[in-house]
Design a protein around this motif. Structure first.
Motif, PDB file in Angstrom:
ATOM      1  N   GLU A 101      38.550  36.946  56.195  1.00 37.69           N
ATOM      2  CA  GLU A 101      37.390  37.433  56.796  1.00 37.69           C
ATOM      3  C   GLU A 101      36.260  37.482  55.798  1.00 37.69           C
ATOM      4  OE1 GLU A 101      37.326  41.117  58.186  1.00 37.69           O
ATOM      5  OE2 GLU A 101      39.192  41.080  59.329  1.00 37.69           O
ATOM      6  N   GLY A 102      36.497  36.554  54.662  1.00 32.95           N
ATOM      7  CA  GLY A 102      35.422  36.291  53.679  1.00 32.95           C
ATOM      8  C   GLY A 102      35.943  36.865  52.373  1.00 32.95           C
ATOM      9  N   ASP A 103      35.214  36.422  51.299  1.00 35.19           N
ATOM     10  CA  ASP A 103      35.590  36.825  49.817  1.00 35.19           C
ATOM     11  C   ASP A 103      34.809  37.615  49.242  1.00 35.19           C
ATOM     12  OD1 ASP A 103      34.079  33.668  48.548  1.00 35.19           O
ATOM     13  OD2 ASP A 103      33.369  35.034  49.574  1.00 35.19           O
ATOM     14  N   MET A 104      34.115  38.730  49.566  1.00 34.37           N
ATOM     15  CA  MET A 104      33.551  39.773  48.994  1.00 34.37           C
ATOM     16  C   MET A 104      34.408  40.491  48.122  1.00 34.37           C
ATOM     17  SD  MET A 104      30.751  41.208  47.946  1.00 34.37           S
ATOM     18  CE  MET A 104      29.414  41.367  48.667  1.00 34.37           C
ATOM     19  N   ALA A 105      35.510  40.938  48.632  1.00 31.22           N
ATOM     20  CA  ALA A 105      36.627  41.710  47.764  1.00 31.22           C
ATOM     21  C   ALA A 105      36.839  40.950  46.714  1.00 31.22           C
ATOM     22  CB  ALA A 105      37.550  42.072  48.693  1.00 31.22           C
ATOM     23  N   LYS A 106      37.297  39.633  46.958  1.00 32.95           N
ATOM     24  CA  LYS A 106      37.681  38.647  45.841  1.00 32.95           C
ATOM     25  C   LYS A 106      36.842  38.462  45.128  1.00 32.95           C
ATOM     26  CE  LYS A 106      39.323  33.799  45.401  1.00 32.95           C
ATOM     27  NZ  LYS A 106      39.657  32.592  46.120  1.00 32.95           N
ATOM     28  N   GLN A 107      35.362  38.416  45.155  1.00 33.80           N
ATOM     29  CA  GLN A 107      34.370  38.217  44.201  1.00 33.80           C
ATOM     30  C   GLN A 107      34.335  39.501  43.176  1.00 33.80           C
ATOM     31  OE1 GLN A 107      30.935  37.335  46.455  1.00 33.80           O
ATOM     32  NE2 GLN A 107      31.247  35.460  46.418  1.00 33.80           N
ATOM     33  N   GLN A 108      34.525  40.698  44.043  1.00 34.58           N
ATOM     34  CA  GLN A 108      34.528  42.081  42.963  1.00 34.58           C
ATOM     35  C   GLN A 108      35.584  41.807  42.180  1.00 34.58           C
ATOM     36  OE1 GLN A 108      34.329  44.755  46.452  1.00 34.58           O
ATOM     37  NE2 GLN A 108      32.328  44.940  46.188  1.00 34.58           N
ATOM     38  N   ALA A 109      36.840  41.406  42.776  1.00 36.88           N
ATOM     39  CA  ALA A 109      38.223  41.613  41.817  1.00 36.88           C
ATOM     40  C   ALA A 109      37.907  40.736  40.537  1.00 36.88           C
ATOM     41  CB  ALA A 109      39.475  41.165  42.641  1.00 36.88           C
ATOM     42  N   LEU A 110      37.349  39.534  40.865  1.00 36.01           N
ATOM     43  CA  LEU A 110      37.257  38.542  39.843  1.00 36.01           C
ATOM     44  C   LEU A 110      36.121  38.999  38.845  1.00 36.01           C
ATOM     45  CD1 LEU A 110      37.134  35.097  41.795  1.00 36.01           C
ATOM     46  CD2 LEU A 110      38.935  35.859  40.243  1.00 36.01           C
ATOM     47  N   ALA A 111      35.093  39.874  39.244  1.00 32.61           N
ATOM     48  CA  ALA A 111      34.185  40.234  38.352  1.00 32.61           C
ATOM     49  C   ALA A 111      34.732  41.355  37.668  1.00 32.61           C
ATOM     50  CB  ALA A 111      32.723  40.957  39.195  1.00 32.61           C
ATOM     51  N   CYS A 112      35.827  42.349  38.010  1.00 34.86           N
ATOM     52  CA  CYS A 112      36.564  43.107  37.257  1.00 34.86           C
ATOM     53  C   CYS A 112      37.447  42.734  36.279  1.00 34.86           C
ATOM     54  CB  CYS A 112      37.227  44.288  38.246  1.00 34.86           C
ATOM     55  SG  CYS A 112      36.495  45.142  39.297  1.00 34.86           S
ATOM     56  N   ILE A 113      37.931  41.565  36.577  1.00 36.31           N
ATOM     57  CA  ILE A 113      38.486  40.677  35.874  1.00 36.31           C
ATOM     58  C   ILE A 113      38.090  40.154  34.597  1.00 36.31           C
ATOM     59  CG2 ILE A 113      40.304  38.684  35.417  1.00 36.31           C
ATOM     60  CD1 ILE A 113      41.387  39.144  38.410  1.00 36.31           C
ATOM     61  N   GLU A 114      36.737  39.546  34.885  1.00 33.30           N
ATOM     62  CA  GLU A 114      36.119  39.076  33.872  1.00 33.30           C
ATOM     63  C   GLU A 114      35.603  40.235  32.878  1.00 33.30           C
ATOM     64  OE1 GLU A 114      32.605  36.900  35.396  1.00 33.30           O
ATOM     65  OE2 GLU A 114      33.758  35.731  36.689  1.00 33.30           O
ATOM     66  N   GLN A 115      35.038  41.277  33.448  1.00 30.65           N
ATOM     67  CA  GLN A 115      34.665  42.709  32.582  1.00 30.65           C
ATOM     68  C   GLN A 115      36.147  43.114  31.819  1.00 30.65           C
ATOM     69  OE1 GLN A 115      33.144  45.566  35.117  1.00 30.65           O
ATOM     70  NE2 GLN A 115      31.537  44.037  35.731  1.00 30.65           N
ATOM     71  N   LEU A 116      37.389  43.056  32.055  1.00 34.77           N
ATOM     72  CA  LEU A 116      38.238  43.549  31.532  1.00 34.77           C
ATOM     73  C   LEU A 116      38.689  42.259  30.459  1.00 34.77           C
ATOM     74  CD1 LEU A 116      40.940  44.474  34.415  1.00 34.77           C
ATOM     75  CD2 LEU A 116      40.124  45.943  32.643  1.00 34.77           C
ATOM     76  N   GLU A 117      38.371  41.188  30.562  1.00 34.92           N
ATOM     77  CA  GLU A 117      38.536  40.306  29.562  1.00 34.92           C
ATOM     78  C   GLU A 117      37.476  40.431  28.457  1.00 34.92           C
ATOM     79  OE1 GLU A 117      40.524  36.540  32.221  1.00 34.92           O
ATOM     80  OE2 GLU A 117      38.343  36.556  31.838  1.00 34.92           O
ATOM     81  N   GLN A 118      36.317  40.959  28.707  1.00 36.19           N
ATOM     82  CA  GLN A 118      35.397  41.194  27.724  1.00 36.19           C
ATOM     83  C   GLN A 118      35.531  42.335  26.742  1.00 36.19           C
ATOM     84  OE1 GLN A 118      31.601  40.933  30.110  1.00 36.19           O
ATOM     85  NE2 GLN A 118      31.675  39.004  30.639  1.00 36.19           N
ATOM     86  N   ILE A 119      36.057  43.332  27.260  1.00 40.75           N
ATOM     87  CA  ILE A 119      36.529  44.539  26.533  1.00 40.75           C
ATOM     88  C   ILE A 119      37.431  44.089  25.471  1.00 40.75           C
ATOM     89  CG2 ILE A 119      37.886  46.564  26.638  1.00 40.75           C
ATOM     90  CD1 ILE A 119      36.874  47.060  29.709  1.00 40.75           C
ATOM     91  N   GLU A 120      38.307  43.112  25.814  1.00 38.40           N
ATOM     92  CA  GLU A 120      39.242  42.851  24.611  1.00 38.40           C
ATOM     93  C   GLU A 120      38.593  41.983  23.773  1.00 38.40           C
ATOM     94  OE1 GLU A 120      42.239  43.915  24.675  1.00 38.40           O
ATOM     95  OE2 GLU A 120      41.862  44.903  26.543  1.00 38.40           O
ATOM     96  N   ASP A 121      37.349  41.470  23.696  1.00 30.79           N
ATOM     97  CA  ASP A 121      36.824  40.530  22.727  1.00 30.79           C
ATOM     98  C   ASP A 121      36.029  41.406  21.963  1.00 30.79           C
ATOM     99  OD1 ASP A 121      37.588  38.408  24.234  1.00 30.79           O
ATOM    100  OD2 ASP A 121      35.687  38.163  25.157  1.00 30.79           O
TER     101      ASP A 121
END
Length: 121
Positions: A101-121
């Motif tokens: 049905e589209g990838d809005m939720a997928k994009q939100q999930a990927l954005a969360c993952i990116e932000q999680l990675e940034q916290i570790e830096d």
């Protein structure tokens, strides 16, 4: 101080104590444990250790200030809270994600993952 503020302060001190407790002196650890975890009054702690209520209060106040100082410098508790928020958001996004049905939720999930990675830096 209202009961909400007291509860908020107790929760904050307990969180910081979880992260930085071992960095405190043994006396600070003991008094914070007695006051915030065991819910003893200043008078009860003073009686237990044969010191004045004022001395107990000062030890607790200094220990709280030390915990806040560590948090200000290291930010471990803030990073933990941010990671928890992002993980909750990630779980929510993945729970509603339908690959057909589209990838809005997928994009939100990927954005969360990116932000999680940034916290570790």
């Amino acid at each position: 101080m209202s009961s909400d503020n007291v509860l908020e302060k107790t929760t904050r001190v307990n969180l910081l104590f979880d992260f930085y407790g071992p960095l405190l002196t043994e006396k600070q650890q003991t008094f914070l444990t007695c006051y915030f975890l065991d819910d003893l009054s200043l008078g009860e702690i003073a009686s237990e250790f044969a010191i004045s209520r004022q001395a107990v209060y000062e030890h607790i106040r200094r220990a709280e200030a030390t915990l806040e100082s560590y948090e200000e410098k290291l930010g471990l508790a803030a990073n933990h809270e941010r990671r928890t928020e992002l993980l909750d958001s990630l779980k929510e996004s993945l729970a509603v994600w339908d690959p057909h049905e589209g990838d809005m939720a997928k994009q939100q999930a990927l954005a969360c993952i990116e932000q999680l990675e940034q916290i570790e830096d």
